[in-house]
Design a protein around this motif. Structure first.
Motif, PDB file in Angstrom:
ATOM      1  N   LEU A  43      11.205 -10.132 -11.598  1.00  0.00           N
ATOM      2  CA  LEU A  43      10.208 -11.042 -12.145  1.00  0.00           C
ATOM      3  C   LEU A  43       9.437 -11.780 -11.060  1.00  0.00           C
ATOM      4  N   TYR A  44       9.972 -11.771  -9.831  1.00  0.00           N
ATOM      5  CA  TYR A  44       9.338 -12.444  -8.695  1.00  0.00           C
ATOM      6  C   TYR A  44       9.423 -11.554  -7.474  1.00  0.00           C
ATOM      7  N   THR A  45       8.550 -11.808  -6.509  1.00  0.00           N
ATOM      8  CA  THR A  45       8.588 -11.060  -5.256  1.00  0.00           C
ATOM      9  C   THR A  45       9.750 -11.549  -4.400  1.00  0.00           C
ATOM     10  N   GLY A  46      10.155 -10.709  -3.474  1.00  0.00           N
ATOM     11  CA  GLY A  46      11.200 -11.100  -2.546  1.00  0.00           C
ATOM     12  C   GLY A  46      12.047  -9.923  -2.124  1.00  0.00           C
ATOM     13  N   ASP A  47      12.959 -10.187  -1.208  1.00  0.00           N
ATOM     14  CA  ASP A  47      13.930  -9.196  -0.763  1.00  0.00           C
ATOM     15  C   ASP A  47      15.249  -9.477  -1.459  1.00  0.00           C
ATOM     16  N   PHE A  48      15.787  -8.452  -2.102  1.00  0.00           N
ATOM     17  CA  PHE A  48      17.007  -8.587  -2.880  1.00  0.00           C
ATOM     18  C   PHE A  48      17.996  -7.504  -2.456  1.00  0.00           C
ATOM     19  N   TYR A  49      19.265  -7.772  -2.691  1.00  0.00           N
ATOM     20  CA  TYR A  49      20.329  -6.826  -2.384  1.00  0.00           C
ATOM     21  C   TYR A  49      21.193  -6.658  -3.628  1.00  0.00           C
ATOM     22  N   LEU A  50      21.892  -5.526  -3.709  1.00  0.00           N
ATOM     23  CA  LEU A  50      22.792  -5.277  -4.834  1.00  0.00           C
ATOM     24  C   LEU A  50      24.227  -5.209  -4.326  1.00  0.00           C
ATOM     25  N   ASN A  51      25.088  -5.979  -4.951  1.00  0.00           N
ATOM     26  CA  ASN A  51      26.518  -5.968  -4.678  1.00  0.00           C
ATOM     27  C   ASN A  51      27.165  -5.173  -5.815  1.00  0.00           C
ATOM     28  N   ILE A  52      27.877  -4.108  -5.467  1.00  0.00           N
ATOM     29  CA  ILE A  52      28.500  -3.259  -6.484  1.00  0.00           C
ATOM     30  C   ILE A  52      30.009  -3.412  -6.356  1.00  0.00           C
ATOM     31  N   LYS A  53      30.633  -3.856  -7.452  1.00  0.00           N
ATOM     32  CA  LYS A  53      32.082  -4.098  -7.454  1.00  0.00           C
ATOM     33  C   LYS A  53      32.747  -3.253  -8.530  1.00  0.00           C
ATOM     34  N   PHE A  54      33.958  -2.821  -8.212  1.00  0.00           N
ATOM     35  CA  PHE A  54      34.778  -2.085  -9.164  1.00  0.00           C
ATOM     36  C   PHE A  54      35.846  -3.017  -9.708  1.00  0.00           C
ATOM     37  N   HIS A  55      36.116  -2.869 -10.991  1.00  0.00           N
ATOM     38  CA  HIS A  55      37.172  -3.627 -11.651  1.00  0.00           C
ATOM     39  C   HIS A  55      38.108  -2.601 -12.277  1.00  0.00           C
ATOM     40  N   GLU A  56      39.259  -2.425 -11.665  1.00  0.00           N
ATOM     41  CA  GLU A  56      40.197  -1.387 -12.076  1.00  0.00           C
ATOM     42  C   GLU A  56      41.181  -1.923 -13.102  1.00  0.00           C
ATOM     43  N   ASP A  57      41.433  -1.125 -14.135  1.00  0.00           N
ATOM     44  CA  ASP A  57      42.482  -1.430 -15.098  1.00  0.00           C
ATOM     45  C   ASP A  57      43.823  -1.301 -14.370  1.00  0.00           C
ATOM     46  N   THR A  58      44.696  -2.266 -14.517  1.00  0.00           N
ATOM     47  CA  THR A  58      45.965  -2.256 -13.782  1.00  0.00           C
ATOM     48  C   THR A  58      46.852  -1.069 -14.148  1.00  0.00           C
ATOM     49  N   CYS A  59      46.612  -0.435 -15.274  1.00  0.00           N
ATOM     50  CA  CYS A  59      47.429   0.711 -15.684  1.00  0.00           C
ATOM     51  C   CYS A  59      46.913   2.023 -15.098  1.00  0.00           C
ATOM     52  N   SER A  60      45.716   2.044 -14.526  1.00  0.00           N
ATOM     53  CA  SER A  60      45.134   3.302 -14.060  1.00  0.00           C
ATOM     54  C   SER A  60      45.540   3.584 -12.616  1.00  0.00           C
ATOM     55  N   ARG A  61      45.232   4.795 -12.186  1.00  0.00           N
ATOM     56  CA  ARG A  61      45.499   5.171 -10.794  1.00  0.00           C
ATOM     57  C   ARG A  61      44.517   4.454  -9.868  1.00  0.00           C
ATOM     58  N   GLU A  62      44.854   4.433  -8.588  1.00  0.00           N
ATOM     59  CA  GLU A  62      43.986   3.782  -7.613  1.00  0.00           C
ATOM     60  C   GLU A  62      42.636   4.477  -7.526  1.00  0.00           C
ATOM     61  N   LEU A  63      41.613   3.685  -7.300  1.00  0.00           N
ATOM     62  CA  LEU A  63      40.275   4.233  -7.105  1.00  0.00           C
ATOM     63  C   LEU A  63      40.180   4.838  -5.710  1.00  0.00           C
ATOM     64  N   PRO A  64      39.381   5.897  -5.547  1.00  0.00           N
ATOM     65  CA  PRO A  64      39.207   6.478  -4.207  1.00  0.00           C
ATOM     66  C   PRO A  64      38.639   5.435  -3.242  1.00  0.00           C
ATOM     67  N   LEU A  65      39.171   5.390  -2.036  1.00  0.00           N
ATOM     68  CA  LEU A  65      38.738   4.408  -1.046  1.00  0.00           C
ATOM     69  C   LEU A  65      37.256   4.530  -0.722  1.00  0.00           C
ATOM     70  N   SER A  66      36.707   5.750  -0.764  1.00  0.00           N
ATOM     71  CA  SER A  66      35.287   5.941  -0.437  1.00  0.00           C
ATOM     72  C   SER A  66      34.378   5.192  -1.409  1.00  0.00           C
ATOM     73  N   TRP A  67      34.853   4.915  -2.612  1.00  0.00           N
ATOM     74  CA  TRP A  67      34.033   4.187  -3.581  1.00  0.00           C
ATOM     75  C   TRP A  67      33.854   2.728  -3.172  1.00  0.00           C
TER      76      TRP A  67
END
Length: 130
Positions: free
Chosen positions: A91-115
């Motif tokens: 909605l406005y001009t500027g420089d922006f960045y995206l932070n991408i986070k994973f939220h893992e279910d405690t019952c699932s296997r570990e997420l790949p480290l590369s992610w």
């Protein structure tokens, strides 16, 4: 891989977009492990970096998501890709960045480290040319 407006993002790329135009966001995850991964959620959070160690995450008046900023993923099968689509609206001009986070279910296997090493996404929102 992360694509913004069809452009592959890595640490040296700045994606230019126009204020007021929806900007497609694509996140492609490849599971190279021997096990299915999931369930988990992937959240995209925009911020501004003031270059002095301060990040501004209070951007609800500057950026909105078309749809949700969180993708809920049931599972990514071994050696398969899973692609998630969204869109941002600046909605406005500027420089922006995206932070991408994973939220893992405690019952699932570990997420790949590369992610956890996804590239930094830098987007420059500019006024549309009339």
């Amino acid at each position: 891989d992360i694509l913004v407006d069809g452009k592959l993002c890595d640490c040296d790329i700045v994606v230019d977009c126009k204020v007021g135009d929806p900007v497609p966001l694509e996140v492609k995850l490849t599971n190279w492990s021997k096990h299915s991964v999931g369930p988990f959620a992937l959240t995209v959070t925009p911020y501004q970096d003031y270059q002095n160690g301060v990040h501004n995450y209070e951007l609800q008046d500057a950026i909105t998501f078309v749809g949700s900023n969180t993708f809920y993923i049931d599972a990514v099968k071994p050696t398969k890709d899973s692609v998630y689509f969204g869109a941002l609206l600046f909605l406005y001009t500027g420089d922006f960045y995206l932070n991408i986070k994973f939220h893992e279910d405690t019952c699932s296997r570990e997420l790949p480290l590369s992610w956890f090493c996804l590239p930094s996404v830098h987007i420059r929102a500019m006024e549309p040319v009339v």
